[in-house]
Design a protein around this motif. Structure first.
Motif, PDB file in Angstrom:
ATOM      1  N   SER A 101      42.346  48.330  49.977  1.00 20.78           N
ATOM      2  CA  SER A 101      41.601  49.518  50.347  1.00 20.78           C
ATOM      3  C   SER A 101      40.753  49.255  51.584  1.00 20.78           C
ATOM      4  N   PHE A 102      40.618  50.286  52.430  1.00 21.52           N
ATOM      5  CA  PHE A 102      39.806  50.172  53.632  1.00 21.52           C
ATOM      6  C   PHE A 102      39.556  51.580  54.159  1.00 21.52           C
ATOM      7  N   GLY A 103      38.657  51.715  55.125  1.00 13.93           N
ATOM      8  CA  GLY A 103      38.328  53.017  55.673  1.00 13.93           C
ATOM      9  C   GLY A 103      39.093  53.295  56.947  1.00 13.93           C
ATOM     10  N   GLY A 104      39.430  54.568  57.214  1.00 15.88           N
ATOM     11  CA  GLY A 104      40.118  54.918  58.442  1.00 15.88           C
ATOM     12  C   GLY A 104      40.991  56.142  58.288  1.00 15.88           C
ATOM     13  N   LEU A 105      42.040  56.216  59.131  1.00 11.40           N
ATOM     14  CA  LEU A 105      42.958  57.347  59.136  1.00 11.40           C
ATOM     15  C   LEU A 105      44.232  57.072  58.352  1.00 11.40           C
ATOM     16  N   GLY A 106      44.585  55.786  58.205  1.00 17.58           N
ATOM     17  CA  GLY A 106      45.789  55.440  57.455  1.00 17.58           C
ATOM     18  C   GLY A 106      47.032  55.365  58.309  1.00 17.58           C
ATOM     19  N   ILE A 107      46.937  54.691  59.473  1.00 19.16           N
ATOM     20  CA  ILE A 107      48.113  54.510  60.323  1.00 19.16           C
ATOM     21  C   ILE A 107      48.212  53.057  60.752  1.00 19.16           C
ATOM     22  N   GLU A 108      49.443  52.583  60.850  1.00 18.03           N
ATOM     23  CA  GLU A 108      49.723  51.255  61.407  1.00 18.03           C
ATOM     24  C   GLU A 108      50.090  51.466  62.868  1.00 18.03           C
ATOM     25  N   VAL A 109      49.383  50.775  63.777  1.00 16.36           N
ATOM     26  CA  VAL A 109      49.576  51.031  65.201  1.00 16.36           C
ATOM     27  C   VAL A 109      49.842  49.744  65.971  1.00 16.36           C
ATOM     28  N   SER A 110      50.401  49.900  67.154  1.00 15.58           N
ATOM     29  CA  SER A 110      50.581  48.802  68.100  1.00 15.58           C
ATOM     30  C   SER A 110      50.274  49.347  69.492  1.00 15.58           C
ATOM     31  N   MET A 111      50.289  48.470  70.484  1.00 14.42           N
ATOM     32  CA  MET A 111      50.023  48.894  71.860  1.00 14.42           C
ATOM     33  C   MET A 111      51.312  48.806  72.668  1.00 14.42           C
ATOM     34  N   GLU A 112      51.636  49.883  73.380  1.00 12.70           N
ATOM     35  CA  GLU A 112      52.846  49.901  74.206  1.00 12.70           C
ATOM     36  C   GLU A 112      52.572  50.649  75.501  1.00 12.70           C
ATOM     37  N   GLU A 113      52.736  49.946  76.620  1.00 11.78           N
ATOM     38  CA  GLU A 113      52.543  50.539  77.948  1.00 11.78           C
ATOM     39  C   GLU A 113      51.176  51.212  78.072  1.00 11.78           C
TER      40      GLU A 113
ATOM     41  N   LYS B  77      37.647  53.202  68.238  1.00 12.77           N
ATOM     42  CA  LYS B  77      37.390  54.605  68.555  1.00 12.77           C
ATOM     43  C   LYS B  77      37.799  55.518  67.405  1.00 12.77           C
ATOM     44  N   MET B  78      38.844  55.110  66.677  1.00 19.56           N
ATOM     45  CA  MET B  78      39.342  55.944  65.584  1.00 19.56           C
ATOM     46  C   MET B  78      38.569  55.736  64.284  1.00 19.56           C
ATOM     47  N   ARG B  79      37.787  54.686  64.221  1.00 22.93           N
ATOM     48  CA  ARG B  79      36.981  54.446  63.037  1.00 22.93           C
ATOM     49  C   ARG B  79      35.700  55.259  63.090  1.00 22.93           C
ATOM     50  N   GLY B  80      35.114  55.475  61.931  1.00 21.33           N
ATOM     51  CA  GLY B  80      33.873  56.221  61.856  1.00 21.33           C
ATOM     52  C   GLY B  80      33.479  56.439  60.420  1.00 21.33           C
ATOM     53  N   PRO B  81      32.356  57.107  60.190  1.00 19.48           N
ATOM     54  CA  PRO B  81      31.890  57.331  58.818  1.00 19.48           C
ATOM     55  C   PRO B  81      32.897  58.131  58.002  1.00 19.48           C
ATOM     56  N   VAL B  82      33.059  57.756  56.747  1.00 22.54           N
ATOM     57  CA  VAL B  82      33.935  58.504  55.846  1.00 22.54           C
ATOM     58  C   VAL B  82      33.420  59.935  55.724  1.00 22.54           C
TER      59      VAL B  82
ATOM     60  N   MET C 245      41.696  65.707  61.766  1.00 21.93           N
ATOM     61  CA  MET C 245      41.697  65.222  60.379  1.00 21.93           C
ATOM     62  C   MET C 245      40.326  64.677  60.037  1.00 21.93           C
ATOM     63  N   THR C 246      40.115  64.385  58.759  1.00 17.80           N
ATOM     64  CA  THR C 246      38.839  63.868  58.274  1.00 17.80           C
ATOM     65  C   THR C 246      39.006  62.427  57.833  1.00 17.80           C
ATOM     66  N   ARG C 247      38.182  61.559  58.374  1.00 12.23           N
ATOM     67  CA  ARG C 247      38.246  60.145  57.991  1.00 12.23           C
ATOM     68  C   ARG C 247      37.980  59.998  56.502  1.00 12.23           C
ATOM     69  N   ASP C 248      38.660  59.024  55.909  1.00 11.95           N
ATOM     70  CA  ASP C 248      38.512  58.819  54.469  1.00 11.95           C
ATOM     71  C   ASP C 248      38.682  57.345  54.150  1.00 11.95           C
ATOM     72  N   THR C 249      38.271  56.957  52.958  1.00 15.31           N
ATOM     73  CA  THR C 249      38.539  55.603  52.488  1.00 15.31           C
ATOM     74  C   THR C 249      39.997  55.520  52.093  1.00 15.31           C
ATOM     75  N   ILE C 250      40.703  54.570  52.690  1.00 19.15           N
ATOM     76  CA  ILE C 250      42.142  54.454  52.454  1.00 19.15           C
ATOM     77  C   ILE C 250      42.374  53.551  51.246  1.00 19.15           C
TER      78      ILE C 250
ATOM     79  N   GLY D 135      49.898  59.566  51.780  1.00 23.67           N
ATOM     80  CA  GLY D 135      48.713  60.069  51.123  1.00 23.67           C
ATOM     81  C   GLY D 135      47.424  59.873  51.898  1.00 23.67           C
ATOM     82  N   THR D 136      47.506  59.517  53.180  1.00 24.81           N
ATOM     83  CA  THR D 136      46.318  59.272  53.987  1.00 24.81           C
ATOM     84  C   THR D 136      46.060  60.477  54.901  1.00 24.81           C
ATOM     85  N   PRO D 137      44.867  60.558  55.514  1.00 29.83           N
ATOM     86  CA  PRO D 137      44.594  61.681  56.423  1.00 29.83           C
ATOM     87  C   PRO D 137      45.633  61.829  57.522  1.00 29.83           C
ATOM     88  N   ALA D 138      46.107  60.713  58.074  1.00 28.61           N
ATOM     89  CA  ALA D 138      47.092  60.783  59.156  1.00 28.61           C
ATOM     90  C   ALA D 138      48.404  61.392  58.673  1.00 28.61           C
TER      91      ALA D 138
END
Length: 514
Positions: free
Chosen positions: A98-110, A154-159, A180-185, A121-124
């Motif tokens: 469990s953790f807080g956020g939007l619920g997405i796995e991301v990487s950096m590209e270009e 930047k995408m993190r913030g208060p639940v 969307m609304t940030r939530d505890t994942i 089941g996450t906000p994203a």
């Protein structure tokens, strides 16, 4: 006597000269190499001091050093990085459930944040974020030129707080916003349901809880269905599963295999090679299995799909997977920080590396893309005939900047893999012309994938015996058929396993396939 002594002395002297001639250049070469390293370290020290003294603003020494270390690691490949104290704590939390956020796995590209997969089941996921999307802005602020960690911050913030992200998506002519609304994942690692007599096992990630939850949920679903005899088979849904822990991927594969190799990892040195073999015991009790994958299935998901596919235990259906065939080991370097370093490539039981290639499904089935907003008859017809964007948004490991090459296969093997994928795609295209014929072809492919043999079917269970006019007096099939339980798969024999890995309690670095 003097002659012998002189001869002996001459031989010793010749040997000494020969040794000096051979070893001298080697020693000099090593000394030169070390000197070059020290010169580069001295260069780093000089630049560091110049920044401390002359930069326009006061810089934090620790942040400078951590940034330099991270730059060194990220230059190697997209998955190696430095984990500061905060990042290290976040990683440990995410692999535990469990953790807080939007619920997405991301990487950096270009220079853009790229979505590998949204978590169920996450906000994203509820807002409609899809695998392969690019996130360009957060609350109107551009993410360009930021590091991945800075973008994630930047995408993190208060639940409970709202966030608006700007999405760039294939098929859309312009970016659009999602709020969307940030939530505890709280990760629901395994969910089950029953569809048409088959149990669907939806696995969303591979963390510490995956195997135990899978065992519990599977047993519960079988009991609710009325027992294993009432089950036609199992669907293991790994779509948009971004991966996780290597040991959990091995355990989940083992849960459906009775024997044979699961996966092997090969590092820089030959002695680093490890192999894992399955032990007796199949949670599905020999029932047919289908594994679902797509472009968001990465890493640990690909290990499971590759093992069940190569051992002919399951038919793999869907779209080509992400193609991340490397293993990262998290190595603590201080009490509260660590490095994530690529230490090995993994290989499926047949010896193939899927790095930058992905797992090719036995049966290609593309999922229709979700439509945003209401569609009129005119726009539906227009969208069907013309693409909404000329841009191409690739979403595989091979497209990541600095991705490792797959140099473990020959050109002939690569051509064979591509030919097999083209054949599967051709079969998918056949559905547009003659769906019934394509379905028949796909069934044959599926039976071939699990080593089906018509000779294995008892005569009493064949339609020629049980059907009308067969001389059985129309007896019910259930009285003539053998005891239910499915046919056993025919796994490939594997080489002996390497010594077991360190146990969970050992404080050694833990490999992960993130």
């Amino acid at each position: 006597m003097k002659t012998y002594l002189l001869a002996g002395f001459g031989g010793a002297l010749a040997g000494l000269l020969l040794t000096t001639q051979l070893a001298g250049p080697l020693i000099a070469q090593e000394a030169s190499k070390n000197a070059s390293v020290y010169e580069q370290l001295e260069l780093f020290g000089n630049v560091f001091e110049r920044v401390r003294q002359d930069y326009v603003e006061q810089a934090d020494d620790r942040e400078l050093i951590e940034a330099a270390i991270n730059g060194m690691l990220t230059s190697l490949d997209p998955h190696s990085s430095f984990l500061s104290s905060d990042d290290y704590a976040d990683m440990q939390t995410q692999t535990r459930g469990s953790f807080g956020g939007l619920g997405i796995e991301v990487s950096m590209e270009e220079g853009l944040v790229k979505v590998i997969a949204p978590m169920d089941g996450t906000p994203a996921a509820e807002a409609g974020v899809l695998a392969g999307d690019f996130i360009t802005h957060v609350n109107g602020e551009s993410l360009m030129s930021l590091t991945l960690d800075e973008a994630v911050d930047k995408m993190r913030g208060p639940v409970g707080s709202d966030i608006t992200i700007t999405i760039l998506r294939q098929g859309e002519t312009e970016p659009f916003d999602l709020t969307m609304t940030r939530d505890t994942i709280r990760l629901t690692v395994v969910r089950t349901r029953t569809e048409g007599g088959a149990i669907v096992l939806r696995v969303t990630t591979f963390n510490d809880e995956t195997l135990s939850t899978l065992e519990t949920e599977l047993a519960k679903a079988v009991e609710e269905a009325g027992g294993i005899d009432r089950i036609t088979g199992f669907v293991l849904d790994l779509r948009n599963n971004p991966g996780g822990l290597l040991d959990q991927a091995i355990s989940v594969s083992d849960a459906f295999l009775d024997k044979g190799e699961i996966v092997s990892t090969r590092g820089r040195h030959e002695e680093d090679t490890e192999r894992w073999n399955a032990e007796a015991g199949d949670l599905a009790q020999g029932k047919p299995m289908v594994v679902l994958i797509n472009g968001g299935s990465a890493s640990a998901s690909e290990i499971v799909a590759g093992a069940l596919q190569d051992q002919r235990r399951a038919i793999v259906v869907g779209e080509r997977s992400f193609g991340k065939g490397s293993v990262q080991t998290v190595m603590p370097v201080t009490a509260d920080s660590a490095i994530r370093l690529t230490t090995a490539r993994y290989y499926t039981p047949s010896g193939r590396s899927i790095q930058a290639l992905g797992i090719s499904p036995d049966i290609v089935v593309a999922q229709p893309r979700a439509q945003l907003g209401p569609q009129t008859a005119e726009t539906e017809e227009e969208d069907a005939n013309t693409p909404r964007s000329a841009s191409s948004f690739n979403r595989s490991e091979a497209d990541l900047r600095g991705a490792l090459n797959n140099d473990s296969i020959t050109d002939d093997q690569k051509r064979q893999i591509e030919a097999e994928m083209e054949a599967a795609e051709a079969s998918a295209a056949l559905r547009e012309e003659d769906y019934q014929l394509a379905y028949a072809v796909d069934i044959l492919k599926g039976l071939s994938a699990v080593a089906y043999d018509a000779d294995q079917v008892p005569a009493a269970a064949k339609p020629a015996v049980t059907g009308e006019g067969s001389g059985t007096g129309g007896a019910p099939v259930s009285e003539l058929a053998p005891e239910a339980g499915g046919t056993d798969a025919a796994p490939v024999e594997a080489a002996p396993a390497a010594p077991a890995a360190e146990g969970e309690d050992a404080p050694e670095p833990r490999p992960a396939t993130e």
